[in-house]
Design an enzyme around this catalytic site. Sequence first.
Site, PDB file in Angstrom:
ATOM      1  N   TYR A 171      57.281  36.003  25.390  1.00 54.74           N
ATOM      2  CA  TYR A 171      57.146  34.977  25.554  1.00 54.74           C
ATOM      3  C   TYR A 171      57.988  34.144  26.079  1.00 54.74           C
ATOM      4  O   TYR A 171      57.547  32.897  25.197  1.00 54.74           O
ATOM      5  CB  TYR A 171      57.565  35.108  23.795  1.00 54.74           C
ATOM      6  CG  TYR A 171      56.659  34.735  22.525  1.00 54.74           C
ATOM      7  CD1 TYR A 171      55.861  32.888  22.516  1.00 54.74           C
ATOM      8  CD2 TYR A 171      54.838  34.669  22.272  1.00 54.74           C
ATOM      9  CE1 TYR A 171      55.508  32.086  21.393  1.00 54.74           C
ATOM     10  CE2 TYR A 171      54.156  33.907  21.878  1.00 54.74           C
ATOM     11  CZ  TYR A 171      54.506  32.676  21.534  1.00 54.74           C
ATOM     12  OH  TYR A 171      53.882  32.133  21.220  1.00 54.74           O
ATOM     13  N   GLU A 226      55.855  26.580  13.181  1.00 57.79           N
ATOM     14  CA  GLU A 226      55.888  27.168  14.671  1.00 57.79           C
ATOM     15  C   GLU A 226      55.928  26.764  15.344  1.00 57.79           C
ATOM     16  O   GLU A 226      54.745  25.891  15.933  1.00 57.79           O
ATOM     17  CB  GLU A 226      54.749  28.045  14.762  1.00 57.79           C
ATOM     18  CG  GLU A 226      54.660  29.735  13.563  1.00 57.79           C
ATOM     19  CD  GLU A 226      52.991  30.390  13.958  1.00 57.79           C
ATOM     20  OE1 GLU A 226      52.792  30.370  15.214  1.00 57.79           O
ATOM     21  OE2 GLU A 226      52.858  30.974  13.345  1.00 57.79           O
ATOM     22  N   GLU A 244      49.690  38.627  17.864  1.00 56.04           N
ATOM     23  CA  GLU A 244      49.187  39.296  18.234  1.00 56.04           C
ATOM     24  C   GLU A 244      49.908  40.546  17.912  1.00 56.04           C
ATOM     25  O   GLU A 244      49.702  41.550  19.110  1.00 56.04           O
ATOM     26  CB  GLU A 244      50.396  38.845  19.771  1.00 56.04           C
ATOM     27  CG  GLU A 244      50.240  37.436  20.130  1.00 56.04           C
ATOM     28  CD  GLU A 244      50.049  36.021  19.415  1.00 56.04           C
ATOM     29  OE1 GLU A 244      48.932  35.670  19.025  1.00 56.04           O
ATOM     30  OE2 GLU A 244      50.721  36.077  19.346  1.00 56.04           O
ATOM     31  N   TYR A 254      57.901  38.020  10.280  1.00 54.61           N
ATOM     32  CA  TYR A 254      56.923  38.611   9.960  1.00 54.61           C
ATOM     33  C   TYR A 254      56.935  39.664   9.291  1.00 54.61           C
ATOM     34  O   TYR A 254      58.419  40.964   9.761  1.00 54.61           O
ATOM     35  CB  TYR A 254      55.450  38.716  10.738  1.00 54.61           C
ATOM     36  CG  TYR A 254      55.248  37.478  11.047  1.00 54.61           C
ATOM     37  CD1 TYR A 254      55.287  36.831  12.854  1.00 54.61           C
ATOM     38  CD2 TYR A 254      54.416  37.059  10.227  1.00 54.61           C
ATOM     39  CE1 TYR A 254      54.174  36.228  12.981  1.00 54.61           C
ATOM     40  CE2 TYR A 254      53.443  35.460  10.515  1.00 54.61           C
ATOM     41  CZ  TYR A 254      53.939  35.156  11.637  1.00 54.61           C
ATOM     42  OH  TYR A 254      52.919  34.287  11.968  1.00 54.61           O
ATOM     43  N   ASN A 304      48.855  33.209   6.247  1.00 54.71           N
ATOM     44  CA  ASN A 304      49.221  32.489   7.422  1.00 54.71           C
ATOM     45  C   ASN A 304      47.919  32.518   8.472  1.00 54.71           C
ATOM     46  O   ASN A 304      46.885  32.913   8.428  1.00 54.71           O
ATOM     47  CB  ASN A 304      49.631  34.381   9.168  1.00 54.71           C
ATOM     48  CG  ASN A 304      50.343  33.550  10.096  1.00 54.71           C
ATOM     49  OD1 ASN A 304      51.616  33.101  10.025  1.00 54.71           O
ATOM     50  ND2 ASN A 304      49.016  33.670  10.652  1.00 54.71           N
ATOM     51  N   GLU A 305      48.216  31.319   7.996  1.00 58.85           N
ATOM     52  CA  GLU A 305      47.200  30.321   9.267  1.00 58.85           C
ATOM     53  C   GLU A 305      45.778  30.027   8.535  1.00 58.85           C
ATOM     54  O   GLU A 305      45.102  30.755   9.027  1.00 58.85           O
ATOM     55  CB  GLU A 305      46.510  30.798  10.303  1.00 58.85           C
ATOM     56  CG  GLU A 305      48.088  30.075  11.322  1.00 58.85           C
ATOM     57  CD  GLU A 305      47.825  29.459  12.894  1.00 58.85           C
ATOM     58  OE1 GLU A 305      47.152  29.867  13.286  1.00 58.85           O
ATOM     59  OE2 GLU A 305      48.219  28.474  13.595  1.00 58.85           O
TER      60      GLU A 305
HETATM   61  C1  LIG Z   1      44.822  32.123  21.279  1.00 58.41           C
HETATM   62  C2  LIG Z   1      45.017  32.639  19.878  1.00 58.41           C
HETATM   63  C3  LIG Z   1      45.914  32.978  19.249  1.00 58.41           C
HETATM   64  C4  LIG Z   1      46.154  32.775  17.759  1.00 58.41           C
HETATM   65  N1  LIG Z   1      47.232  32.211  17.262  1.00 58.41           N
HETATM   66  C5  LIG Z   1      48.587  31.799  17.152  1.00 58.41           C
HETATM   67  S1  LIG Z   1      48.125  29.583  17.310  1.00 58.41           S
HETATM   68  N2  LIG Z   1      49.982  31.603  16.617  1.00 58.41           N
HETATM   69  C6  LIG Z   1      49.984  30.985  15.455  1.00 58.41           C
HETATM   70  C7  LIG Z   1      50.412  32.295  14.389  1.00 58.41           C
HETATM   71  O1  LIG Z   1      50.304  31.796  13.178  1.00 58.41           O
HETATM   72  C8  LIG Z   1      51.238  33.259  15.283  1.00 58.41           C
HETATM   73  O2  LIG Z   1      51.722  34.122  14.618  1.00 58.41           O
HETATM   74  C9  LIG Z   1      50.789  33.510  16.900  1.00 58.41           C
HETATM   75  O3  LIG Z   1      49.766  34.450  16.793  1.00 58.41           O
HETATM   76  C10 LIG Z   1      50.635  32.269  17.553  1.00 58.41           C
HETATM   77  C11 LIG Z   1      50.258  32.604  18.551  1.00 58.41           C
HETATM   78  O4  LIG Z   1      51.470  33.321  19.372  1.00 58.41           O
END
Ligand SMILES: CCCCNC(=S)N1C[C@H](O)[C@@H](O)[C@@H](O)[C@H]1CO
Length: 634
Positions: free
Chosen positions: A331, A264, A125, A79, A183-184
Site C-alpha cells: 500500500y 481513512e 481488498e 478490521y 463499512n462505507e
Molecule cells: C478501487 C475501489 C476501492 C474501494 N475501496 C475504498 S475506497 N476503500 C475504502 C474502504 O473502506 C477500505 O476498506 C478500502 O477498501 C479502501 C481502499 O483501500
Amino acid sequence: MAAGVFLFLAFNLVFLCTSGNQVSKRSFSIDYNNNCFIKDGKTFQYISGSIHYSRVPRAYWRDRLLKMYMTGLNAIQVYVPWNFHESTEGVYNFTGDRDLVHFLDLANQTGLLVILRPGPYICAEWEMGGLPAWLLQKPNIILRSADAEYLQAVTNWFAVLLPKLKPWLYINGGNIITVQVENEYGSYFACDYNYMRHLRTLFRLFLGDQTVLFTVDGNTDKEMTCGSLGGLYATVDFGTDTNVKEAFKRQRRFEPRGPLVNSEFYTGWLDHWGDPHAMVGTEKIIRVLSEMLVLGANVNMYMFEGGTNFGYWNGADHDTRYRSVVTSYDYDAPLSEAGDPTEKLLAIREVIKMFRDVPTGPMPPATPKYAYGFVTLKKVGEVGSLLSIISPMGPVKSQYPLTFEQLKQYYGYVLYRTTLPRDLSEPTPLICPLNGIHDRAYVSVNGVYQGLLERDITLVTNVTGKQGDTLDILVENMGRVNFGSKINDYKGILSNLILGQDVLTDWNIYPLDIDGAIAGGWPHSVNAKLKPPAKKEELLGPTFYMGTFESNGLTWDTFLKLHEWTKGQVWINGINLGRYWPARGPQQTVYVPGPQLSSTQTNNITILELEGAPTHLRALFMDRPLLNITTSRS
Ligand SMILES: CCCCNC(=S)N1C[C@H](O)[C@@H](O)[C@@H](O)[C@H]1CO
C-alpha cells in the site's frame, strides 16, 4: 506554516475543545458541546493508523505495533474479517494468526488504543469484503441488507464475536474506544436503513449503550446519506487530493456537533494485477495531515502497516471489469509490507511531534532480510495426474458444471473433467457463454496444456484432440469482489461450456484440497524418484514443483523472486504465501516472513505453476522486495 503558528493554532483549538470536569472511572464519549472526544474527562484527539492482524504473521504483531507507537500514534484501527474466523458456517477459529484477543492485548501492552471495525462487511481488498462465501449458498440472498437469511447469519456471527470484544472496551478496562458499524454502506446500492437499524440493535445489545458507535463513508452527500444513521456518529474518509475544509464541512452537515474525524486518510493505495504500483508522495501526506491536525481533527491513516494477502485472501474490484488485487498489501504505507520503517513514517513522526509528545527512544529497526539465493526445483507432476492426493474425496458427478459454492469449496481451485465428444483434428473454439468463467480456467487434453480462459479478458480458446480424450479444466478463484454491487461473486464455471457446437456434459468435478495435502507433508514426504522434464511441453500447464533449501541457521525475512515463471501459488514449510504473477506484475517478489522458516530443519518450497515454468527450474530468494514492475508478458 511556521511551527510557531501551528502551535498557536493547535493550542487555541485544543483550548476551545478542553473540558475541565474530572472523572474517576474510565470513560470515553463524545463531547458535543466542545466538538471533541473525551477520555476520562479530558479532551482526546486520536492520531491513528490502520493495521490488519489478518495480514501480518502473529510473530510480528508486537514488532509492528511498537513501531506504530514509536511513531507517536495513540491508536490503531483494526478490521475483523468475518470469513477469516468463520470460513465454514458454524466453525469458528480465533487461534494462532486469528487470535484477535491476543492482538488486542499486545496493542494494550504497547500503549495503543483501538478503533475497531467488526463489519460485518469490511471491504479492505479482502476476499468478498470479509463476508464468508458460504452465504452465497443461500438462494438469492441479498447481501448487506435486511434479507432474513443474511441477518440471521450476521446475528449468529456477532453473538460469537461481540461478547469476546466487550471486556476489551475501554470503559470495561480494555483499549477499544470506538466501534464502527458496517463499512462505507453509503457506497452500496441497497441503502437499506432497516439493515443498519438491525446492526445498531445488535451492537447495543452485545456491547451496551455506552460504546461510541460510528460509521464511515466516502466524501459525497449520497454516500453519507445512505451510510449514516441516528445513534451512529457519522465520519468521512478522504485522501490527499481532497479539500480538507470541504470534506469536514460535509461531515458537519451530518454531524453539526462533535469531533471532526477522517477515518481513512489514504497514505497510499492498492494494486491490482497489471496496474502500475500505486504510490502517494510523502510531501502531500504531511501537508494534508498537518492541516487536519491543526483543525483538531481525529485522523486514521489507512494503511499504516498494510502487510500481505496470504493464501487466497486477496479481494478484487469490478468496475468496468474484474480486477484481482495482488498478494502484497504494501500500500506504499509508512511501514512497508515487511514492517520496515520508511521515510514516509519518519516524516509523519515529525508532524505528530508538533501536536503531541512522541515517545523518546529509537525507532525499532527493519527486521533483518537475507538473500538465501537460488533454489533448484523438480517437477512433481501435472495437477490432473495427482487427483488421488489433492482431491482425496474423489469427484462430484454432475451433468452440468457446479459452482465452487455448490461444491462447498470456497477458495483456491476446482478441476472440472469430462471427455471430448468427438474428434477435433482442427483447433475448435471452447467458450463459456455469459462470461461464465470465474475467474481463470486452464485447459488440458490428456494432460497436455492447450490454453486458458480468463473472466472479462479471454473468452475463447482452441482445443484439439480425439473423441474420448480427457478434457481437464482447472478453475482458479482469484478472489471475490470486495466493493460494489458485484460482491455476490460466485466462483467456478457459472454457465455451460460449449466446444465447437457441443454443450459439454457429464462432468467429474474435483474440489482440490491442496493446502490440506501440503499441510500433511506432501509432496516432500513422498520419496519418489523425480525425473527432470525432457521436453519444454512438459513444463506447460498446471503443474506442481518442489524444492528444498537450508537457511544457514537464519530465520530472516526474504523475498521470493519467480521472474522466470508465469503465474501460480507458492507454499513454504506448508504455509500458503499467496499468488505470484510476474508475467503480469507489478509485484515481482513474494514476501516470506522469517518466522515461517526453520533454522534447524531443511526448508521446503512447493510451487503450483498454472501456465508455464522456466527451463531452469529455479527460484531466487532476495533480500529486498520488487513491487513495481509491470511487464507486457501477458
Ligand atoms: C478501487 C475501489 C476501492 C474501494 N475501496 C475504498 S475506497 N476503500 C475504502 C474502504 O473502506 C477500505 O476498506 C478500502 O477498501 C479502501 C481502499 O483501500
